[in-house]
Design a protein around this motif. Sequence first.
Motif, PDB file in Angstrom:
ATOM      1  N   ASP A 197      14.017  27.142 -30.195  1.00 29.93           N
ATOM      2  CA  ASP A 197      13.244  27.936 -29.269  1.00 29.93           C
ATOM      3  C   ASP A 197      12.446  26.844 -28.581  1.00 29.93           C
ATOM      4  OD1 ASP A 197      10.644  27.296 -30.981  1.00 29.93           O
ATOM      5  OD2 ASP A 197      10.760  29.752 -30.710  1.00 29.93           O
ATOM      6  N   MET A 198      12.022  25.671 -28.267  1.00 31.02           N
ATOM      7  CA  MET A 198      11.651  24.489 -27.858  1.00 31.02           C
ATOM      8  C   MET A 198      12.236  23.741 -27.097  1.00 31.02           C
ATOM      9  SD  MET A 198       8.282  25.544 -28.341  1.00 31.02           S
ATOM     10  CE  MET A 198       7.222  23.924 -27.861  1.00 31.02           C
ATOM     11  N   ILE A 199      11.524  23.325 -25.520  1.00 29.47           N
ATOM     12  CA  ILE A 199      12.357  22.286 -25.380  1.00 29.47           C
ATOM     13  C   ILE A 199      11.490  21.263 -24.442  1.00 29.47           C
ATOM     14  CG2 ILE A 199      12.049  23.774 -22.772  1.00 29.47           C
ATOM     15  CD1 ILE A 199      14.823  22.914 -21.743  1.00 29.47           C
ATOM     16  N   MET A 200      11.505  19.519 -24.503  1.00 28.60           N
ATOM     17  CA  MET A 200      11.352  18.983 -24.875  1.00 28.60           C
ATOM     18  C   MET A 200      11.525  18.162 -22.770  1.00 28.60           C
ATOM     19  SD  MET A 200       9.177  19.137 -27.410  1.00 28.60           S
ATOM     20  CE  MET A 200       8.300  17.366 -27.827  1.00 28.60           C
ATOM     21  N   VAL A 201      10.679  18.342 -22.668  1.00 28.43           N
ATOM     22  CA  VAL A 201      10.976  18.034 -21.537  1.00 28.43           C
ATOM     23  C   VAL A 201       9.774  16.728 -20.835  1.00 28.43           C
ATOM     24  CG1 VAL A 201       9.968  18.819 -18.172  1.00 28.43           C
ATOM     25  CG2 VAL A 201      10.831  20.095 -20.443  1.00 28.43           C
ATOM     26  N   THR A 202      10.586  15.685 -20.422  1.00 22.91           N
ATOM     27  CA  THR A 202       9.479  14.584 -19.864  1.00 22.91           C
ATOM     28  C   THR A 202       8.973  14.743 -18.721  1.00 22.91           C
ATOM     29  OG1 THR A 202      11.620  13.806 -18.215  1.00 22.91           O
ATOM     30  CG2 THR A 202      11.590  12.693 -20.291  1.00 22.91           C
ATOM     31  N   ILE A 203       7.524  13.599 -19.309  1.00 24.55           N
ATOM     32  CA  ILE A 203       6.331  14.110 -18.419  1.00 24.55           C
ATOM     33  C   ILE A 203       6.436  14.172 -16.781  1.00 24.55           C
ATOM     34  CG2 ILE A 203       3.524  14.195 -18.547  1.00 24.55           C
ATOM     35  CD1 ILE A 203       4.240  13.582 -21.421  1.00 24.55           C
ATOM     36  N   PHE A 204       6.152  12.419 -16.864  1.00 25.87           N
ATOM     37  CA  PHE A 204       6.006  12.564 -15.877  1.00 25.87           C
ATOM     38  C   PHE A 204       7.664  13.355 -14.628  1.00 25.87           C
ATOM     39  CE2 PHE A 204       4.046   9.384 -17.518  1.00 25.87           C
ATOM     40  CZ  PHE A 204       2.261  10.097 -16.280  1.00 25.87           C
ATOM     41  N   SER A 205       8.718  13.971 -15.156  1.00 25.45           N
ATOM     42  CA  SER A 205       9.511  14.595 -14.197  1.00 25.45           C
ATOM     43  C   SER A 205       8.899  15.538 -13.743  1.00 25.45           C
ATOM     44  CB  SER A 205      10.698  14.808 -15.007  1.00 25.45           C
ATOM     45  OG  SER A 205      10.208  15.417 -16.328  1.00 25.45           O
ATOM     46  N   LEU A 206       7.423  16.467 -13.902  1.00 29.50           N
ATOM     47  CA  LEU A 206       6.965  17.386 -14.012  1.00 29.50           C
ATOM     48  C   LEU A 206       6.282  17.389 -12.524  1.00 29.50           C
ATOM     49  CD1 LEU A 206       5.362  18.153 -17.426  1.00 29.50           C
ATOM     50  CD2 LEU A 206       7.583  19.251 -15.892  1.00 29.50           C
ATOM     51  N   ASP A 207       6.037  17.905 -11.565  1.00 31.19           N
ATOM     52  CA  ASP A 207       4.619  18.683 -11.158  1.00 31.19           C
ATOM     53  C   ASP A 207       3.419  18.102 -11.943  1.00 31.19           C
ATOM     54  OD1 ASP A 207       6.821  18.535  -9.093  1.00 31.19           O
ATOM     55  OD2 ASP A 207       6.489  21.030  -9.137  1.00 31.19           O
ATOM     56  N   ARG A 208       2.499  17.089 -11.010  1.00 27.31           N
ATOM     57  CA  ARG A 208       1.166  17.503 -11.857  1.00 27.31           C
ATOM     58  C   ARG A 208       1.127  16.312 -12.730  1.00 27.31           C
ATOM     59  NH1 ARG A 208       0.341  23.294 -11.143  1.00 27.31           N
ATOM     60  NH2 ARG A 208      -1.400  22.886 -13.477  1.00 27.31           N
ATOM     61  N   VAL A 231       6.587  16.958 -23.535  1.00 25.44           N
ATOM     62  CA  VAL A 231       5.530  17.983 -23.452  1.00 25.44           C
ATOM     63  C   VAL A 231       6.468  19.062 -23.834  1.00 25.44           C
ATOM     64  CG1 VAL A 231       6.099  18.036 -21.048  1.00 25.44           C
ATOM     65  CG2 VAL A 231       4.302  18.999 -22.559  1.00 25.44           C
ATOM     66  N   GLY A 232       6.702  20.403 -25.069  1.00 27.47           N
ATOM     67  CA  GLY A 232       6.982  20.919 -25.528  1.00 27.47           C
ATOM     68  C   GLY A 232       6.623  22.100 -24.875  1.00 27.47           C
ATOM     69  N   PHE A 233       7.661  22.905 -23.940  1.00 24.10           N
ATOM     70  CA  PHE A 233       7.746  23.927 -23.862  1.00 24.10           C
ATOM     71  C   PHE A 233       8.891  25.103 -24.808  1.00 24.10           C
ATOM     72  CE2 PHE A 233       6.588  21.566 -20.174  1.00 24.10           C
ATOM     73  CZ  PHE A 233       5.804  22.476 -19.509  1.00 24.10           C
ATOM     74  N   ARG A 234       8.455  26.366 -24.720  1.00 25.26           N
ATOM     75  CA  ARG A 234       9.252  27.502 -25.738  1.00 25.26           C
ATOM     76  C   ARG A 234      10.548  27.832 -24.309  1.00 25.26           C
ATOM     77  NH1 ARG A 234       7.983  30.246 -29.511  1.00 25.26           N
ATOM     78  NH2 ARG A 234       9.906  32.152 -29.181  1.00 25.26           N
ATOM     79  N   ARG A 235      11.174  27.608 -24.959  1.00 25.75           N
ATOM     80  CA  ARG A 235      12.317  27.449 -23.874  1.00 25.75           C
ATOM     81  C   ARG A 235      13.306  29.085 -22.772  1.00 25.75           C
ATOM     82  NH1 ARG A 235      18.019  25.702 -26.977  1.00 25.75           N
ATOM     83  NH2 ARG A 235      19.116  25.805 -24.989  1.00 25.75           N
ATOM     84  N   ASP A 236      12.404  29.870 -23.096  1.00 18.02           N
ATOM     85  CA  ASP A 236      12.167  30.751 -22.451  1.00 18.02           C
ATOM     86  C   ASP A 236      10.970  30.781 -21.669  1.00 18.02           C
ATOM     87  OD1 ASP A 236      10.076  31.203 -24.538  1.00 18.02           O
ATOM     88  OD2 ASP A 236      11.519  33.217 -25.361  1.00 18.02           O
ATOM     89  N   ALA A 237      10.123  30.270 -21.770  1.00 22.20           N
ATOM     90  CA  ALA A 237       9.491  29.761 -21.106  1.00 22.20           C
ATOM     91  C   ALA A 237       9.527  29.379 -19.453  1.00 22.20           C
ATOM     92  CB  ALA A 237       7.813  29.802 -21.860  1.00 22.20           C
ATOM     93  N   LEU A 238      10.047  28.715 -19.303  1.00 16.36           N
ATOM     94  CA  LEU A 238      10.362  27.027 -18.678  1.00 16.36           C
ATOM     95  C   LEU A 238      11.223  27.985 -17.918  1.00 16.36           C
ATOM     96  CD1 LEU A 238       9.966  24.358 -18.687  1.00 16.36           C
ATOM     97  CD2 LEU A 238      12.097  23.893 -19.152  1.00 16.36           C
ATOM     98  N   LYS A 239      10.916  27.365 -15.986  1.00 14.20           N
ATOM     99  CA  LYS A 239      11.924  27.949 -15.865  1.00 14.20           C
ATOM    100  C   LYS A 239      12.213  26.894 -14.526  1.00 14.20           C
ATOM    101  CE  LYS A 239      10.023  33.253 -14.881  1.00 14.20           C
ATOM    102  NZ  LYS A 239      11.231  34.180 -13.908  1.00 14.20           N
ATOM    103  N   TRP A 240      13.417  26.775 -14.227  1.00 19.45           N
ATOM    104  CA  TRP A 240      13.929  25.656 -13.020  1.00 19.45           C
ATOM    105  C   TRP A 240      13.935  25.780 -11.666  1.00 19.45           C
ATOM    106  CZ3 TRP A 240      13.791  21.034 -15.689  1.00 19.45           C
ATOM    107  CH2 TRP A 240      14.286  20.941 -16.790  1.00 19.45           C
ATOM    108  N   THR A 241      12.623  25.170 -10.871  1.00 22.24           N
ATOM    109  CA  THR A 241      12.660  25.155  -9.538  1.00 22.24           C
ATOM    110  C   THR A 241      13.451  23.993  -9.082  1.00 22.24           C
ATOM    111  OG1 THR A 241      10.876  24.473  -8.718  1.00 22.24           O
ATOM    112  CG2 THR A 241      11.355  26.548  -9.746  1.00 22.24           C
ATOM    113  N   GLY A 242      13.501  24.264  -7.154  1.00 19.57           N
ATOM    114  CA  GLY A 242      14.345  23.191  -6.873  1.00 19.57           C
ATOM    115  C   GLY A 242      15.835  23.386  -6.413  1.00 19.57           C
TER     116      GLY A 242
END
Length: 106
Positions: free
Chosen positions: A64-75, A19-30
């Motif tokens: 300016d996009m970052i792709m994140v593996t879907i199943f690494s996300l909550d929900r 799933v893609g997100f704008r890099r500046d809109a993604l926040k890493w927690t944990g």
Amino acid sequence: MCSCEHCTRLSGAPAMAWVGFRRDALKWTGPAGEPAYFSTWPTLHRGSCRRCRTQLTSVADGSDMIMVTIFSLDRAAEVAPVGHSYREEAAPWLAVTLAPDPQDRS
């Protein structure tokens, strides 16, 4: 989803779900924070968890996009793939049902 040789070999699976997100809109927690990056192609970099090394992201140079593996996300179950790159190269036994494209307004 992607079934290119690059994604399938890196994941050890018949496809990777992104799933893609704008890099500046993604926040890493944990506790692990932002992923550790390594190059896997001349212009492509993968990010992995600093603690367990699970692959989490893919970023192309200049994007300016970052792709994140879907199943690494909550929900993760709330996110459904709408496309399948390199479908013709996928394992012949792989059956994928894609969700309707939310941008298709026809």
